[in-house]
Design a protein around this motif. Structure first.
Motif, PDB file in Angstrom:
ATOM      1  N   GLU A   1      -9.432   5.524   7.806  1.00 53.55           N
ATOM      2  CA  GLU A   1     -10.100   4.247   8.083  1.00 53.55           C
ATOM      3  C   GLU A   1     -10.213   3.328   6.883  1.00 53.55           C
ATOM      4  O   GLU A   1     -10.552   2.163   7.020  1.00 53.55           O
ATOM      5  CB  GLU A   1     -11.497   4.509   8.648  1.00 53.55           C
ATOM      6  CG  GLU A   1     -12.424   5.248   7.710  1.00 53.55           C
ATOM      7  CD  GLU A   1     -13.778   5.513   8.351  1.00 53.55           C
ATOM      8  OE1 GLU A   1     -13.972   5.067   9.499  1.00 53.55           O
ATOM      9  OE2 GLU A   1     -14.624   6.153   7.715  1.00 53.55           O
TER      10      GLU A   1
ATOM     11  N   CYS B   1     -13.521  -7.334  12.832  1.00 58.66           N
ATOM     12  CA  CYS B   1     -13.777  -6.383  13.913  1.00 58.66           C
ATOM     13  C   CYS B   1     -14.348  -7.159  15.109  1.00 58.66           C
ATOM     14  O   CYS B   1     -14.596  -8.367  15.013  1.00 58.66           O
ATOM     15  CB  CYS B   1     -14.761  -5.311  13.443  1.00 58.66           C
ATOM     16  SG  CYS B   1     -16.389  -5.977  13.002  1.00 58.66           S
TER      17      CYS B   1
ATOM     18  N   HIS C   1     -13.483  -4.001   3.197  1.00 58.18           N
ATOM     19  CA  HIS C   1     -12.169  -3.433   3.501  1.00 58.18           C
ATOM     20  C   HIS C   1     -11.051  -4.344   2.987  1.00 58.18           C
ATOM     21  O   HIS C   1     -10.083  -3.878   2.366  1.00 58.18           O
ATOM     22  CB  HIS C   1     -12.023  -3.235   5.015  1.00 58.18           C
ATOM     23  CG  HIS C   1     -10.789  -2.484   5.419  1.00 58.18           C
ATOM     24  ND1 HIS C   1     -10.797  -1.159   5.748  1.00 58.18           N
ATOM     25  CD2 HIS C   1      -9.497  -2.888   5.530  1.00 58.18           C
ATOM     26  CE1 HIS C   1      -9.582  -0.764   6.047  1.00 58.18           C
ATOM     27  NE2 HIS C   1      -8.767  -1.805   5.941  1.00 58.18           N
TER      28      HIS C   1
ATOM     29  N   THR D   1      -7.193  -5.162  14.498  1.00 57.26           N
ATOM     30  CA  THR D   1      -8.485  -5.367  13.844  1.00 57.26           C
ATOM     31  C   THR D   1      -8.263  -5.383  12.343  1.00 57.26           C
ATOM     32  O   THR D   1      -7.288  -4.836  11.835  1.00 57.26           O
ATOM     33  CB  THR D   1      -9.476  -4.232  14.174  1.00 57.26           C
ATOM     34  OG1 THR D   1      -8.886  -2.978  13.797  1.00 57.26           O
ATOM     35  CG2 THR D   1      -9.814  -4.191  15.648  1.00 57.26           C
TER      36      THR D   1
ATOM     37  N   ARG E   1      -3.871  -3.310  11.445  1.00 55.75           N
ATOM     38  CA  ARG E   1      -4.760  -2.206  11.801  1.00 55.75           C
ATOM     39  C   ARG E   1      -5.289  -2.396  13.223  1.00 55.75           C
ATOM     40  O   ARG E   1      -5.513  -3.522  13.666  1.00 55.75           O
ATOM     41  CB  ARG E   1      -5.915  -2.171  10.784  1.00 55.75           C
ATOM     42  CG  ARG E   1      -6.944  -1.095  11.016  1.00 55.75           C
ATOM     43  CD  ARG E   1      -7.888  -0.973   9.827  1.00 55.75           C
ATOM     44  NE  ARG E   1      -7.287  -0.197   8.760  1.00 55.75           N
ATOM     45  CZ  ARG E   1      -7.270   1.133   8.722  1.00 55.75           C
ATOM     46  NH1 ARG E   1      -7.818   1.830   9.693  1.00 55.75           N
ATOM     47  NH2 ARG E   1      -6.723   1.767   7.723  1.00 55.75           N
TER      48      ARG E   1
ATOM     49  N   ASP F   1      -8.134  -0.271  14.936  1.00 51.88           N
ATOM     50  CA  ASP F   1      -9.091   0.835  14.937  1.00 51.88           C
ATOM     51  C   ASP F   1      -9.693   1.134  16.310  1.00 51.88           C
ATOM     52  O   ASP F   1     -10.216   2.226  16.526  1.00 51.88           O
ATOM     53  CB  ASP F   1     -10.216   0.543  13.941  1.00 51.88           C
ATOM     54  CG  ASP F   1      -9.722   0.573  12.496  1.00 51.88           C
ATOM     55  OD1 ASP F   1      -8.654   1.162  12.252  1.00 51.88           O
ATOM     56  OD2 ASP F   1     -10.402   0.005  11.622  1.00 51.88           O
TER      57      ASP F   1
ATOM     58  N   THR G   1     -10.465   6.614  17.004  1.00 51.61           N
ATOM     59  CA  THR G   1      -9.566   6.981  15.906  1.00 51.61           C
ATOM     60  C   THR G   1      -9.024   5.720  15.246  1.00 51.61           C
ATOM     61  O   THR G   1      -8.421   4.883  15.925  1.00 51.61           O
ATOM     62  CB  THR G   1      -8.379   7.812  16.425  1.00 51.61           C
ATOM     63  OG1 THR G   1      -8.858   8.934  17.167  1.00 51.61           O
ATOM     64  CG2 THR G   1      -7.504   8.297  15.282  1.00 51.61           C
ATOM     65  N   PRO G   2      -9.202   5.568  13.950  1.00 53.44           N
ATOM     66  CA  PRO G   2      -8.603   4.410  13.277  1.00 53.44           C
ATOM     67  C   PRO G   2      -7.084   4.523  13.255  1.00 53.44           C
ATOM     68  O   PRO G   2      -6.528   5.629  13.222  1.00 53.44           O
ATOM     69  CB  PRO G   2      -9.180   4.466  11.862  1.00 53.44           C
ATOM     70  CG  PRO G   2      -9.565   5.896  11.657  1.00 53.44           C
ATOM     71  CD  PRO G   2      -9.963   6.415  13.008  1.00 53.44           C
TER      72      PRO G   2
END
Length: 420
Positions: free
Chosen positions: A135, A168, A234, A263, A285, A287, A298-299
């Motif tokens: 992640e 997100c 992040h 995301t 990504r 996630d 699960t990422p």
């Protein structure tokens, strides 16, 4: 009736297939270096997989999928991309029990009903990879570095990395309201697609290709200015990783991706060459995708690169993939008895991994010589009654015209020694 390839499809002929094969091998080699393993998924899946995985507000699902009912009345779709199928396989085959991260790469054909143009087809090919279970931003940077290494090994230049974060669901909920407030005064002047996206997925309005909408999108608020603390950390971690690796990047707030499952990190590699400017590949990504498809939360992160677009760029930059010459020896026959002997030699050499050819058309000797020269076969061996009688043949090197006497009984060992 004259048959022709369907619109949006093409034949990949022997004269160019070696470029594809070389690119495929190089991509696989780089992926293997990073610990990624190949996965092969079905060409078609149940339609619901893509409606849920790709997103029913996307152009892919709404306009571009090849969907049909099979003989059992089930709705089936030819895959428009690779990620949804890989995620389905990850869940179905219990890969979550494997040590994390689970690293997978693929080389697939995919299908989308869209406008045909240079480098863009309705049946197309993708190199891609997916990684599950990590992640943090370290794996984001790793995947970007895979592409950087691949491009360097191929020899591509003037390729720019652009990155962005689309946050997100929490970030985007707040941002979508800001975006709607921004676009609302001009909504009547925008295209029908953007009018439909306004309520369902306003983020997609930033990525609209319609000239009427582009001028409004250029001044839109940036999502990265509305990231929550976790998403901002992040993104900062990704930039730090790329700085550590010495990978140059540009922050492009216009990258939002056309698929709903993305995301946080999104990225593109873009050509800056005059004449081939444009996106070579995109990734990011996702996630929430595994959970959306009924797997455990699960990422995940991945990318897909259109092989046609990549090879178009390689050709434009003059990348030489070096056409291989698999056939090393041509045996010309001068008599029926010699031809029988040649059949045995050719078979034995092929058993020893040495490519060779012989005449199968009943050509005269001169025509056989012409054939060997036209196909750039490096070595020529002519066998007739005299050679059978003496037990010695002359091996001619076509590059310099030199000839070497070799015992007929030792011809296989001779070519093994010089071609190994």
């Amino acid at each position: 009736m004259k048959f022709a390839a369907q619109k949006g499809t093409r034949d990949i002929l022997p004269s160019e297939i070696y470029k594809w094969q070389k690119a495929e091998r190089m991509f696989a080699d780089v992926c293997h270096m990073y610990g990624y393993e190949e996965i092969r998924i079905p060409t078609f899946e149940q339609t619901d997989l893509f409606q849920r995985g790709v997103g029913d507000t996307t152009d892919v699902v709404q306009k571009e999928m090849y969907t049909f009912n099979d003989k059992g009345g089930r709705s089936i779709t030819l895959r428009p991309e690779g990620t949804a199928g890989v995620v389905r396989s990850y869940i179905e085959n219990g890969m979550s029990s494997l040590p994390n991260p689970v690293r997978l790469f693929y080389n697939i054909t995919a299908f989308r009903y869209e406008n045909v143009q240079k480098g863009r087809y309705r049946e197309f090919h993708q190199f891609g990879l997916e990684a599950f279970g990590s992640e943090g931003p370290d794996i984001d940077a790793e995947i970007i570095s895979i592409l950087t290494v691949f491009f360097k090994k191929v020899g591509l230049k003037n390729i720019k990395l652009c990155i962005n974060s689309i946050g997100c669901p929490t970030c985007r909920k707040k941002y979508n309201e800001v975006l709607k407030d921004y676009f609302r005064p001009n909504l009547d002047s925008m295209c029908d697609d953007c009018k439909a996206r306004f309520d369902k997925n306003p983020l997609r309005m930033i990525d609209c290709k319609d000239d009427r909408c582009k001028k409004f999108a250029e001044g839109a608020p940036r999502l990265i200015d509305y990231l929550c603390e976790d998403c901002n950390n992040h993104f900062e971690g990704l930039k730090k990783n790329l700085d550590t690796l010495g990978i140059t990047y540009t922050i492009d707030s216009g990258i939002v991706r056309g698929l709903d499952y993305y995301t946080r990190t999104v990225f593109e590699f873009v050509s800056e060459n005059v004449g081939t400017q444009g996106t070579i590949l995109g990734g990011g990504r996702y996630d929430g995708l595994v959970a959306t498809m009924d797997g455990a939360p699960t990422p995940g992160i991945g990318f897909a690169m259109g092989a046609e677009r990549f090879l178009l760029e390689a050709d434009a930059q003059g990348i030489d993939f070096e056409e291989p010459n698999y056939v090393k020896v041509y045996f010309a026959d001068l008599s029926p008895e010699a031809k029988d002997q040649i059949k045995k030699l050719v078979y034995e050499l092929r058993l020893n991994d040495i490519g060779c050819e012989m005449d199968l058309m009943g050509r005269a000797f001169r025509a056989q010589m012409k054939y060997a020269g036209k196909h750039n076969i490096p070595y020529l061996v002519a066998i007739g009654d005299d050679e059978l009688s003496s037990g010695v043949v002359k091996v001619k090197c076509m590059a310099d015209g030199s000839q070497t006497d070799v015992e007929l009984s030792k011809i296989v060992d001779y070519f093994k020694s010089i071609l190994a």
